[in-house]
Scaffold this motif. Structure first.
Motif, PDB file in Angstrom:
ATOM      1  N   UNK A 236      97.449  89.950 -56.355  1.00  0.00           N
ATOM      2  CA  UNK A 236      97.010  88.737 -55.665  1.00  0.00           C
ATOM      3  C   UNK A 236      97.852  88.572 -54.406  1.00  0.00           C
ATOM      4  N   UNK A 237      97.211  88.520 -53.271  1.00  0.00           N
ATOM      5  CA  UNK A 237      97.897  88.248 -52.008  1.00  0.00           C
ATOM      6  C   UNK A 237      97.877  86.744 -51.761  1.00  0.00           C
ATOM      7  N   UNK A 238      99.024  86.195 -51.414  1.00  0.00           N
ATOM      8  CA  UNK A 238      99.182  84.750 -51.276  1.00  0.00           C
ATOM      9  C   UNK A 238      99.527  84.405 -49.835  1.00  0.00           C
ATOM     10  N   UNK A 239      98.819  83.442 -49.267  1.00  0.00           N
ATOM     11  CA  UNK A 239      99.067  83.016 -47.890  1.00  0.00           C
ATOM     12  C   UNK A 239     100.091  81.878 -47.905  1.00  0.00           C
ATOM     13  N   UNK A 240     101.364  82.235 -47.967  1.00  0.00           N
ATOM     14  CA  UNK A 240     102.411  81.223 -48.035  1.00  0.00           C
ATOM     15  C   UNK A 240     102.471  80.427 -46.742  1.00  0.00           C
ATOM     16  N   UNK A 241     102.802  79.123 -46.838  1.00  0.00           N
ATOM     17  CA  UNK A 241     102.911  78.294 -45.629  1.00  0.00           C
ATOM     18  C   UNK A 241     103.911  78.869 -44.635  1.00  0.00           C
ATOM     19  N   UNK A 242     103.564  78.828 -43.367  1.00  0.00           N
ATOM     20  CA  UNK A 242     104.418  79.418 -42.337  1.00  0.00           C
ATOM     21  C   UNK A 242     105.728  78.660 -42.149  1.00  0.00           C
ATOM     22  N   UNK A 243     105.719  77.328 -42.365  1.00  0.00           N
ATOM     23  CA  UNK A 243     106.927  76.559 -42.061  1.00  0.00           C
ATOM     24  C   UNK A 243     108.017  76.747 -43.111  1.00  0.00           C
ATOM     25  N   UNK A 244     107.654  77.166 -44.322  1.00  0.00           N
ATOM     26  CA  UNK A 244     108.656  77.430 -45.357  1.00  0.00           C
ATOM     27  C   UNK A 244     109.451  76.213 -45.773  1.00  0.00           C
ATOM     28  N   UNK A 245     108.897  75.005 -45.623  1.00  0.00           N
ATOM     29  CA  UNK A 245     109.620  73.794 -46.018  1.00  0.00           C
ATOM     30  C   UNK A 245     109.906  73.822 -47.508  1.00  0.00           C
ATOM     31  N   UNK A 246     111.101  73.363 -47.883  1.00  0.00           N
ATOM     32  CA  UNK A 246     111.494  73.426 -49.297  1.00  0.00           C
ATOM     33  C   UNK A 246     112.261  72.169 -49.691  1.00  0.00           C
ATOM     34  N   UNK A 247     111.852  71.582 -50.807  1.00  0.00           N
ATOM     35  CA  UNK A 247     112.614  70.455 -51.338  1.00  0.00           C
ATOM     36  C   UNK A 247     113.860  71.002 -52.029  1.00  0.00           C
ATOM     37  N   UNK A 248     114.873  70.177 -52.137  1.00  0.00           N
ATOM     38  CA  UNK A 248     116.096  70.561 -52.838  1.00  0.00           C
ATOM     39  C   UNK A 248     115.807  70.700 -54.330  1.00  0.00           C
ATOM     40  N   UNK A 249     116.115  71.852 -54.900  1.00  0.00           N
ATOM     41  CA  UNK A 249     115.889  72.045 -56.334  1.00  0.00           C
ATOM     42  C   UNK A 249     116.824  71.156 -57.154  1.00  0.00           C
ATOM     43  N   UNK A 250     118.002  70.882 -56.647  1.00  0.00           N
ATOM     44  CA  UNK A 250     118.903  69.942 -57.332  1.00  0.00           C
ATOM     45  C   UNK A 250     118.268  68.556 -57.399  1.00  0.00           C
ATOM     46  N   UNK A 251     117.613  68.150 -56.295  1.00  0.00           N
ATOM     47  CA  UNK A 251     116.953  66.841 -56.281  1.00  0.00           C
ATOM     48  C   UNK A 251     115.795  66.816 -57.266  1.00  0.00           C
TER      49      UNK A 251
END
Length: 239
Positions: free
Chosen positions: A186-201
């Motif tokens: 499966x090829x996945x079109x990941x978002x270009x901006x790569x924004x990520x929430x804090x996993x600790x949060x």
């Protein structure tokens, strides 16, 4: 230290037969090892296609298949929870068990290292026809090295894509290569901006979730009424 072979041909070229006595157990063990290595190489060839964020980084993708799958699963989960409709879906999931909300809730569980609960809710959502949940299960089983299960969910993704009313917060495409490569990926079109929430949060938000007993599955985390609002806060903090 010799690097690992990168192609099936290179692996075969390195094969050696040493003098000495060999029992049936020795031969069977050798067959098993060769099968595992060739299967891994086939999957690496499949998994090295477009759609992986690891493939776009300067450092390159992780060396092992399970490491790359783990990387991409978390990236996919980040993409899902950043979707503009994710919070509304989770709110509906709390009251009506919306499959799209189950998908987003499970992605939050993975980011909080609650993998077993995530697997349950992805299976629930895939059973209700959500193709993206099948993609998550595909990556989850690849991460564990469970290649047959991963292959099953890759094929299920292709089936579920034709179901009506799909919620697809991160686009994907099922790909079946030409022989001699065997398998489906499966090829996945990941978002270009790569924004990520804090996993600790995320862990802080989910630490007090109610855990209910589900017959045949054991303790499974349940969504809270205010989780949709909390998700909005997590996502807003990344912007």
């Amino acid at each position: 230290m010799r690097r690992a072979p990168r192609t099936i041909e290179e692996a075969l070229e390195r094969a050696r037969v040493f003098d000495g006595r060999y029992t049936a157990a020795h031969l069977e063990n050798s067959r098993r090892c060769i099968t595992e290595k060739l299967t891994e190489l086939r999957w690496m060839q499949l998994f090295a296609g477009p759609g992986s964020p690891a493939g776009r980084t300067a450092a390159g993708p992780p060396a092992a298949l399970h490491e790359r799958a783990a990387h991409d699963l978390r990236a996919l989960c980040q993409g899902v929870i950043h979707d503009a409709d994710a919070a509304r879906r989770i709110a509906r999931f709390d009251t009506a068990r919306d499959p799209g909300g189950a998908l987003a809730f499970a992605c939050l569980l993975v980011l909080a290292d609650k993998e077993e609960g995530a697997q349950f809710w992805w299976q629930f959502a895939a059973g209700a026809g959500n193709a993206t949940s099948a993609v998550c299960l595909y990556l989850l089983h690849l991460r564990r090295g469970e290649l047959r299960d991963a292959q099953h969910w890759a094929r299920q993704t292709a089936v579920l894509e034709d179901e009506p009313c799909q919620y697809t917060p991160v686009a994907h495409e099922v790909f079946e290569p030409a022989p001699p490569i065997i398998g489906v990926t499966v090829h996945i079109a990941f978002p270009e901006d790569g924004a990520a929430v804090s996993e600790d949060a995320v862990r802080d938000v989910l630490q007090d979730l109610h855990v209910g007993q589900v017959d045949g599955f054991g303790p499974i985390p349940q969504p809270s009424p205010d989780l949709a609002h909390q998700l909005k806060g997590l996502v807003a903090a990344t912007r």
